[in-house]
Design a protein around this motif. Structure first.
Motif, short mmCIF file in Angstrom:
data_model
loop_
_atom_site.label_atom_id
_atom_site.label_comp_id
_atom_site.label_asym_id
_atom_site.label_seq_id
_atom_site.Cartn_x
_atom_site.Cartn_y
_atom_site.Cartn_z
N GLN A 240 28.67 41.29 45.36
CA GLN A 240 27.86 41.85 44.26
C GLN A 240 27.34 40.78 43.31
N ALA A 241 27.91 39.58 43.35
CA ALA A 241 27.42 38.48 42.51
C ALA A 241 27.94 37.16 43.06
N TYR A 242 27.31 36.08 42.63
CA TYR A 242 27.73 34.74 43.08
C TYR A 242 28.04 33.84 41.89
N VAL A 243 29.01 32.95 42.08
CA VAL A 243 29.27 31.91 41.10
C VAL A 243 29.16 30.58 41.84
N GLN A 244 28.52 29.60 41.22
CA GLN A 244 28.43 28.29 41.85
C GLN A 244 29.46 27.38 41.20
N LEU A 245 30.33 26.82 41.99
CA LEU A 245 31.44 26.04 41.44
C LEU A 245 31.57 24.69 42.12
N SER A 246 31.93 23.66 41.34
CA SER A 246 32.29 22.41 41.98
C SER A 246 33.71 22.02 41.62
N ASP A 247 34.39 22.88 40.89
CA ASP A 247 35.81 22.65 40.60
C ASP A 247 36.41 23.94 40.06
N GLY A 248 37.59 24.29 40.52
CA GLY A 248 38.29 25.45 39.97
C GLY A 248 38.54 26.55 40.99
N ALA A 249 39.07 27.65 40.49
CA ALA A 249 39.53 28.72 41.39
C ALA A 249 39.05 30.10 40.93
N ILE A 250 38.89 30.98 41.91
CA ILE A 250 38.48 32.36 41.65
C ILE A 250 39.48 33.29 42.36
N ALA A 251 39.98 34.30 41.64
CA ALA A 251 40.90 35.27 42.27
C ALA A 251 40.54 36.68 41.84
N THR A 252 40.84 37.64 42.71
CA THR A 252 40.50 39.04 42.41
C THR A 252 41.71 39.93 42.62
N SER A 253 41.85 40.91 41.74
CA SER A 253 42.90 41.92 41.90
C SER A 253 42.23 43.28 41.81
N GLY A 254 42.62 44.19 42.68
CA GLY A 254 41.93 45.47 42.64
C GLY A 254 42.77 46.60 43.19
N SER A 255 42.23 47.81 43.05
CA SER A 255 42.96 49.00 43.49
C SER A 255 42.47 49.46 44.86
N TYR A 256 41.47 48.78 45.42
CA TYR A 256 40.77 49.32 46.57
C TYR A 256 41.36 48.97 47.91
N ARG A 257 42.26 47.98 47.97
CA ARG A 257 42.77 47.58 49.29
C ARG A 257 44.15 48.15 49.58
N ASN A 258 45.00 48.21 48.56
CA ASN A 258 46.39 48.58 48.79
C ASN A 258 46.79 49.65 47.78
N TYR A 259 47.04 50.85 48.26
CA TYR A 259 47.41 51.95 47.36
C TYR A 259 48.22 53.00 48.12
N ARG A 260 48.86 53.90 47.39
CA ARG A 260 49.56 55.05 47.99
C ARG A 260 48.94 56.30 47.41
N ILE A 261 49.00 57.38 48.20
CA ILE A 261 48.50 58.65 47.68
C ILE A 261 49.66 59.64 47.68
N PHE A 262 50.02 60.16 46.50
CA PHE A 262 51.04 61.21 46.39
C PHE A 262 50.35 62.40 45.73
N ASP A 263 50.44 63.58 46.37
CA ASP A 263 49.80 64.80 45.83
C ASP A 263 48.34 64.54 45.47
N THR A 264 47.63 63.99 46.38
CA THR A 264 46.18 63.68 46.25
C THR A 264 45.83 62.66 45.15
#
Ligand code: ADP
Ligand code: MG
Length: 350
Positions: A240-264
């Motif tokens: 959805q977007a780009y960052v141009q980097l020549s030094d440093g780190a990028i990390a993401t945390s989200g709810s979309y990959r790993n979750y449990r469903i209890f009572d919907t």
């Protein structure tokens, strides 16, 4: 330029601007083209996900080297391996006594504790008992855990129950706590490999990626800053977007990959260590830029726990570059908000 006695040289003529430009351009090409190694790419699996390394490293860098280094790390940091240093630490019941642990484990704990203090406990590696009862650990969980179980687990969750002596690098537990390093392990792995590339394999330009936690240095093989995509928080894998980097780190945390469903109801794998409940809000993902991948990784988890308002306030007061993706339920679409530092980073061309 005067390079031969047979040339018609005027020794006293100053070098003109256009000549300086040519000298600088030529030396850039020579330094980048001839002085360094050709770019290579390596792929593999680690920490339950993929790894990718791209760089102009010496031929000493091999697939086997990367795999062995990552195996050595998981043998220390993985709670899934019963004989890892962290699993052994989790099983020891010694409370109150200083313990000498593996150097790498102490290093990870040290970074984690600093992020915990900085984020007021939103990031907390003592979260393990909560991870277990919500079904993200070794035990399979079918129903939403009852509140007394959550209250019981919460008594064993607090980063302040884990003390580290920075001078001696010794660690002690103040209660029967257990550690879960999944919120920082991949980022730490990225930094570890980055260090090895720099120190042992003569890489001046590289990208290291473990499951989306990325660290870069220098430029890509097209002699441009690395272009890091911020993925859309869904299964599409679209950027959805780009960052141009020549030094440093990028990390993401989200709810979309790993979750449990209890009572919907959907419960993401990031848990608020203060309430004992999975982070529940309209935030779909948080992406963070930081100098190191371990800190970016841990901060992304912490900011996801905080939710939109608190995360944005944190980013503005700490001058941190972040992207927050939320779900607008009225408009039924995703929205992305960038902190001031992230807007600047996205505009910069490094
Ligand atoms: P991902 O693994 O998808 O990159 P994170 O880096 O956010 O996600 O790490 C999430 C993992 O970290 C969870 O699966 C859990 O094991 C652990 N965890 C959950 N909540 C916390 C927290 N508040 N602080 C530290 N670690 C956490
Ligand atoms: Mg994380």
């Amino acid at each position: 330029m005067c390079i031969s006695s047979r040339m018609n040289c005027d020794r006293h003529r100053p070098i003109e601007l256009i000549e300086w430009v040519i000298i600088v351009l030529l030396s850039t090409v020579i330094l980048h083209g001839c002085g360094s190694n050709p770019y290579q790419t390596f792929h593999g699996e680690t920490m339950g996900t993929y790894f990718r390394v791209v760089g102009n490293c010496s031929p000493t860098l091999t697939q086997e080297f990367l795999e062995t280094e990552l195996e050595k790390l998981t043998a220390i940091l993985s709670t899934y391996e019963p004989d890892s240093a962290v699993s052994i630490f989790n099983r020891t019941l010694t409370v109150g006594e200083w313990m000498s642990l593996d150097e790498v484990l102490v290093d990870v704990i040290d970074i984690a504790q600093q992020v915990s203090a900085q984020t007021n406990g939103a990031f907390d590696i003592t979260v393990a008992p909560l991870v277990e009862i919500w079904g993200f650990g070794a035990t399979e969980v079918i129903d939403r855990p009852p509140s007394d179980l959550i209250a019981g687990a919460l008594k064993r969750v607090n980063y302040k129950l884990l003390e580290i002596d920075e001078s001696t690098r010794l660690v002690r537990k103040h209660a029967d706590i257990q550690l879960d390093l999944s919120g920082i392990g991949k980022g730490y792995g990225v930094d570890h490999i980055a260090k090895k590339l720099l120190k042992q394999h003569d890489c001046s330009d590289f990208l290291v990626d473990i499951g989306g936690e990325i660290r870069v240095l220098g430029r890509n093989d097209a002699n441009k800053p690395w272009r890091i995509g911020i993925e859309a928080p869904d299964e599409s894998g679209k950027v959805q977007a780009y960052v141009q980097l020549s030094d440093g780190a990028i990390a993401t945390s989200g709810s979309y990959r790993n979750y449990r469903i209890f009572d919907t109801v959907l419960y993401p794998h990031v848990i608020d260590p203060r309430s004992g409940l999975p982070a529940s809000h309209n935030l779909l993902a948080v992406t963070v830029y930081h100098e190191t991948a371990a800190e970016a990784d841990a901060l992304a988890t912490a900011l996801f726990v905080m939710g939109f308002d608190e995360a944005l306030e944190f980013a503005e007061t700490h001058d941190t570059a972040i992207a927050l993706t939320t779900w607008d339920s009225e408009a039924e679409e995703k929205r992305v908000k960038y902190s001031t530092a992230m807007e600047l980073l996205m505009k910069s061309r490094n």
